[in-house]
Design an enzyme around this catalytic site. Structure first.
Site, mmCIF file in Angstrom:
data_model
loop_
_atom_site.group_PDB
_atom_site.id
_atom_site.type_symbol
_atom_site.label_atom_id
_atom_site.label_comp_id
_atom_site.label_asym_id
_atom_site.label_seq_id
_atom_site.Cartn_x
_atom_site.Cartn_y
_atom_site.Cartn_z
ATOM 1 N N TYR A 153 -3.139 19.008 29.600
ATOM 2 C CA TYR A 153 -3.418 17.984 28.402
ATOM 3 C C TYR A 153 -4.528 18.236 27.467
ATOM 4 C CZ TYR A 153 -2.776 13.730 25.809
ATOM 5 O OH TYR A 153 -2.621 12.682 24.804
ATOM 6 N N LYS A 157 -4.750 19.507 23.602
ATOM 7 C CA LYS A 157 -5.421 18.924 22.579
ATOM 8 C C LYS A 157 -6.654 19.374 21.840
ATOM 9 C CE LYS A 157 -2.469 15.585 22.560
ATOM 10 N NZ LYS A 157 -1.574 15.250 21.557
HETATM 11 P P1 NAP Z 1 5.079 8.217 23.714
HETATM 12 O O1 NAP Z 1 5.095 6.763 23.806
HETATM 13 O O2 NAP Z 1 5.041 8.689 25.157
HETATM 14 O O3 NAP Z 1 6.115 8.452 22.725
HETATM 15 C C1 NAP Z 1 6.387 9.799 22.386
HETATM 16 C C2 NAP Z 1 7.202 10.275 21.252
HETATM 17 O O4 NAP Z 1 7.302 11.609 20.931
HETATM 18 C C3 NAP Z 1 8.347 9.629 21.545
HETATM 19 O O5 NAP Z 1 8.837 9.267 20.201
HETATM 20 C C4 NAP Z 1 9.237 10.891 21.851
HETATM 21 O O6 NAP Z 1 10.599 10.803 21.384
HETATM 22 C C5 NAP Z 1 8.669 11.953 21.213
HETATM 23 N N1 NAP Z 1 9.015 13.417 21.860
HETATM 24 C C6 NAP Z 1 8.281 13.848 22.982
HETATM 25 N N2 NAP Z 1 8.751 14.829 23.224
HETATM 26 C C7 NAP Z 1 9.210 15.394 22.052
HETATM 27 C C8 NAP Z 1 9.862 16.797 21.450
HETATM 28 N N3 NAP Z 1 9.694 17.679 22.150
HETATM 29 N N4 NAP Z 1 10.349 16.735 20.104
HETATM 30 C C9 NAP Z 1 10.218 15.474 19.398
HETATM 31 N N5 NAP Z 1 9.682 14.382 19.833
HETATM 32 C C10 NAP Z 1 9.375 14.221 21.047
HETATM 33 O O7 NAP Z 1 3.558 8.691 23.357
HETATM 34 P P2 NAP Z 1 2.262 7.840 22.436
HETATM 35 O O8 NAP Z 1 1.434 7.243 23.504
HETATM 36 O O9 NAP Z 1 2.808 7.156 21.255
HETATM 37 O O10 NAP Z 1 1.381 9.375 22.070
HETATM 38 C C11 NAP Z 1 1.793 9.976 20.847
HETATM 39 C C12 NAP Z 1 0.797 11.169 20.649
HETATM 40 O O11 NAP Z 1 -0.471 10.581 20.526
HETATM 41 C C13 NAP Z 1 0.969 12.299 21.547
HETATM 42 O O12 NAP Z 1 0.542 13.291 20.825
HETATM 43 C C14 NAP Z 1 -0.257 11.790 22.729
HETATM 44 O O13 NAP Z 1 -0.712 13.098 23.162
HETATM 45 C C15 NAP Z 1 -1.263 11.378 21.727
HETATM 46 N N6 NAP Z 1 -2.275 10.125 22.436
HETATM 47 C C16 NAP Z 1 -1.828 9.157 23.020
HETATM 48 C C17 NAP Z 1 -2.435 8.354 23.781
HETATM 49 C C18 NAP Z 1 -2.224 7.164 24.567
HETATM 50 O O14 NAP Z 1 -3.301 6.523 24.830
HETATM 51 N N7 NAP Z 1 -1.153 6.578 24.331
HETATM 52 C C19 NAP Z 1 -4.077 8.810 23.729
HETATM 53 C C20 NAP Z 1 -4.543 9.896 23.011
HETATM 54 C C21 NAP Z 1 -3.387 10.779 22.343
HETATM 55 P P3 NAP Z 1 11.772 10.110 22.408
HETATM 56 O O15 NAP Z 1 11.601 8.809 22.415
HETATM 57 O O16 NAP Z 1 13.186 10.667 21.663
HETATM 58 O O17 NAP Z 1 11.721 10.750 23.790
#
Ligand code: NAP
Length: 245
Positions: A153, A157
């Site tokens: 991961y 990033k």
């Molecule tokens: P999440 O709640 O798991 O949601 C992921 C989203 O991405 C969902 O809308 C999912 O769609 C979509 N997705 C996954 N694979 C995909 C693909 N191949 N094509 C198109 N859409 C796809 O994630 P999140 O926590 O909001 O994270 C969003 C971003 O922020 C990510 O890049 C993650 O690495 C980054 N991030 C998150 C955190 C955290 O603490 N949450 C921290 C740092 C960075 P479906 O609903 O249709 O499956």
């Protein structure tokens, strides 16, 4: 009549992407809500945006699939005729210590978290060449902080941070800014999937004593898309409650 500006947010059916789509709509954008599998959640986001008096469409596309991404951008151009903002957000995390890393999971992470960002940036830049635009990549604090079990991961990033700088330099003459936001722990399904005891350990490491919210990330993303940040490009803004200090 002046057209509304248009934003495409990948992975906008849930979590940070959903919050970005809603915040941009609140700021006057029509929005393409991309999702991969969860059409019902994506349609709920569309309905919320329409309630604000903006236009929105939900478009299914696996961002790791170049053809699907190109079709999605064609649909956006057909519907809205322009694109001003891309938020590259769709990402996955599948933690494993080095010796436990599985080939399929490794490929999936590289395909979605790196290739997917390039696919969408390329398709968006093609549309923005004459008009200018804003690209915001969602990175992670894991790109600058070593977290055990997050080798893959973190690497994906880190790649997002590098591509942000390079694409920013390439696209600056076209009036396209490219910046990244690197969140720490944000309360979404991604974080909720972490076992309770491990989550508590993570929480103790955050100086501000809480996880962030998707809305807080969306606020920074929306600011980066505003004229106030028109001269800033190639930067990674860390948003982590002090975790990386
Ligand atoms: P999440 O709640 O798991 O949601 C992921 C989203 O991405 C969902 O809308 C999912 O769609 C979509 N997705 C996954 N694979 C995909 C693909 N191949 N094509 C198109 N859409 C796809 O994630 P999140 O926590 O909001 O994270 C969003 C971003 O922020 C990510 O890049 C993650 O690495 C980054 N991030 C998150 C955190 C955290 O603490 N949450 C921290 C740092 C960075 P479906 O609903 O249709 O499956």
């Amino acid at each position: 009549m002046e057209e509304n500006k248009v934003a495409l947010v990948t992975g906008a059916s849930r979590g940070i992407g959903r919050a970005c789509a809603l915040k941009l709509a609140e700021n006057g954008y029509d929005v393409c809500v991309n999702y991969n599998s969860n059409s019902q959640k994506a349609e709920e986001v569309v309905a919320e945006i329409e309630k604000m008096g903006r236009k929105a469409i939900a478009v299914q596309a696996d961002t790791s699939d170049l053809k699907a991404v190109q079709n999605m951008f064609r649909e956006v151009t057909k519907t809205f005729r322009r694109i001003d903002v891309l938020v590259n957000n769709a990402g996955v995390v599948d933690d494993a210590y080095l010796l436990m890393i599985n080939e399929d999971s490794l490929s999936k992470s590289l395909d979605i978290n790196i290739k997917g960002y390039f696919h969408c940036a390329q398709a968006a830049a093609l549309k923005m060449m004459k008009t200018g635009g804003k690209i915001v990549n969602i990175s992670s604090v894991s790109s600058v902080l070593a977290v055990e079990g997050q080798g893959v991961y973190s690497a994906t990033k880190g790649a997002v941070n590098s591509m942000t700088a390079t694409l920013a330099k390439e696209l600056a003459p076209r009036n396209i800014t490219v910046n990244a936001v690197a969140p720490g722990f944000i309360e979404t399904e991604m974080i909720n999937a972490i076992p309770e005891d491990k989550r508590e350990g993570y929480l103790k490491a955050v100086p501000s004593g809480r996880f962030g919210t998707a809305e807080e990330v969306a606020g920074v993303v929306a600011a980066l898309c505003s004229d106030a940040f028109g001269y800033m490009t190639g930067q990674v803004l860390v948003l982590d409650g002090g975790l990386s200090l």
